[in-house]
Scaffold this active site. Structure first.
Site, short mmCIF file in Angstrom:
data_model
loop_
_atom_site.label_atom_id
_atom_site.label_comp_id
_atom_site.label_asym_id
_atom_site.label_seq_id
_atom_site.Cartn_x
_atom_site.Cartn_y
_atom_site.Cartn_z
N THR A 31 1.00 -1.16 0.03
CA THR A 31 -0.13 0.24 0.01
C THR A 31 1.00 1.30 -0.18
O THR A 31 0.76 2.24 -0.77
CB THR A 31 -0.88 -0.23 1.16
N GLY A 82 0.72 1.42 6.20
CA GLY A 82 -0.27 0.47 6.04
C GLY A 82 -0.52 -0.15 7.34
O GLY A 82 0.15 0.18 8.26
N ASP A 84 -2.11 -4.41 8.61
CA ASP A 84 -2.62 -5.75 8.27
C ASP A 84 -3.97 -5.91 8.97
O ASP A 84 -4.82 -6.44 8.21
CB ASP A 84 -1.57 -6.95 9.09
N GLY A 96 3.31 -7.64 8.73
CA GLY A 96 3.43 -8.65 7.87
C GLY A 96 4.48 -8.59 6.99
O GLY A 96 4.96 -9.64 6.31
N GLU A 103 9.07 0.53 12.22
CA GLU A 103 7.79 1.17 11.95
C GLU A 103 7.13 1.66 13.38
O GLU A 103 6.66 2.78 13.48
CB GLU A 103 6.69 0.29 11.45
C1 5RP Z 1 5.02 -4.15 7.27
C2 5RP Z 1 3.66 -3.86 7.53
C3 5RP Z 1 2.70 -3.14 6.41
O1 5RP Z 1 2.14 -1.87 6.44
C4 5RP Z 1 1.63 -4.38 6.56
O2 5RP Z 1 2.03 -5.64 6.44
C5 5RP Z 1 0.56 -4.15 5.47
O3 5RP Z 1 1.18 -4.37 4.21
P1 5RP Z 1 0.29 -4.31 2.68
O4 5RP Z 1 0.30 -2.91 2.47
O5 5RP Z 1 1.48 -4.88 1.69
O6 5RP Z 1 -0.96 -4.97 2.70
O7 5RP Z 1 3.38 -3.52 8.68
O8 5RP Z 1 5.86 -4.55 8.24
#
Ligand code: 5RP
Length: 219
Positions: A31, A82, A84, A96, A103
């Site tokens: 995202t 973003g 999960d 994820g 983060e």
């Molecule tokens: C990475 C994250 C991402 O924000 C989360 O996994 C969402 O990913 P995506 O935008 O690919 O669905 O926390 O560590």
């Protein structure tokens, strides 16, 4: 609408929050990649960019952005990332993509955290998405046992090393009724670097795209 298009719409909506002289924090994932790819049009408004992963740093650098360290920028005005899963209290599951530690640091260092998601990620109770936990390698077996006692099913993310050189356990089957309490509890386990529950510092605004529009959820 396909999920990837919803992600793109949510990401583009976040661009509106970039004001003149913004010290910007950028998260990680598919995202956020849409957000990064649109950033060159906003270059004149951005005074510095910090990133939550090596992957996002590389993507930003390819577009000609110089990526600053948090030590150089100080507190950030805006963090866009973003998630999960998200609940109506703006608590999140993140990690994820495995970038949860950086983060969490960037989110903590930001005045405003805008979370960009598609509508499949808004849930009543967190935990259907396996909870990522970054652990130091020597503590992995010990921590896995602790999660079994908590009725979770820990699965080692094979072949994956975080940007900090650590391992990830993905914990299945947790029903996270009280995210604040669960975040505290997991943080107290020796060897845990970061748990992917973002409850103490959740999002301030959620931009959630569905088939028709992007909804702005405010606390
Ligand atoms: C990475 C994250 C991402 O924000 C989360 O996994 C969402 O990913 P995506 O935008 O690919 O669905 O926390 O560590």
């Amino acid at each position: 609408m396909h999920q990837s298009e919803k992600k793109r719409q949510a990401a583009l909506a976040a661009l509106e929050y970039i004001e003149d002289n913004t010290q910007l924090g950028v998260g990680t994932g598919s995202t956020v990649n849409y957000f990064i790819d649109a950033l060159p049009d906003y270059r004149s408004k951005i005074c510095s960019v910090a990133s939550s992963s090596e992957a996002s740093t590389k993507r930003l650098q390819k577009l000609g952005f110089e990526v600053s360290s948090l030590g150089d920028t100080g507190e950030l005005d805006l963090y866009v990332d973003g998630a999960d899963e998200a609940n109506k209290h703006f608590h999140l599951i993140k990690g994820g993509g495995g970038a949860l530690t950086r983060e969490k640091v960037v989110a903590a260092y930001s005045r405003k955290f805008i979370c960009i998601i598609d509508d499949t990620k808004l849930v009543g109770t967190l935990g259907a998405f396996p909870l990522p936990v970054e652990v130091i390698p020597m503590a992995r077996a010990y921590i896995a046992k602790k999660f079994i006692k908590l009725r979770g099913q820990p699965i080692y993310r094979e072949g994956f090393k975080t940007d900090n050189g650590n391992h990830i356990l993905d914990i299945y089957n947790l029903n996270i009724i009280n995210p604040v309490e669960m975040e505290d509890r997991i943080n107290r386990i020796p060897g845990v670097v970061t748990v992917g529950i973002f409850a103490h510092r959740g999002a301030d605004i959620i931009l959630m795209a569905d088939n028709k529009q992007v909804h702005t959820l405010r606390k």
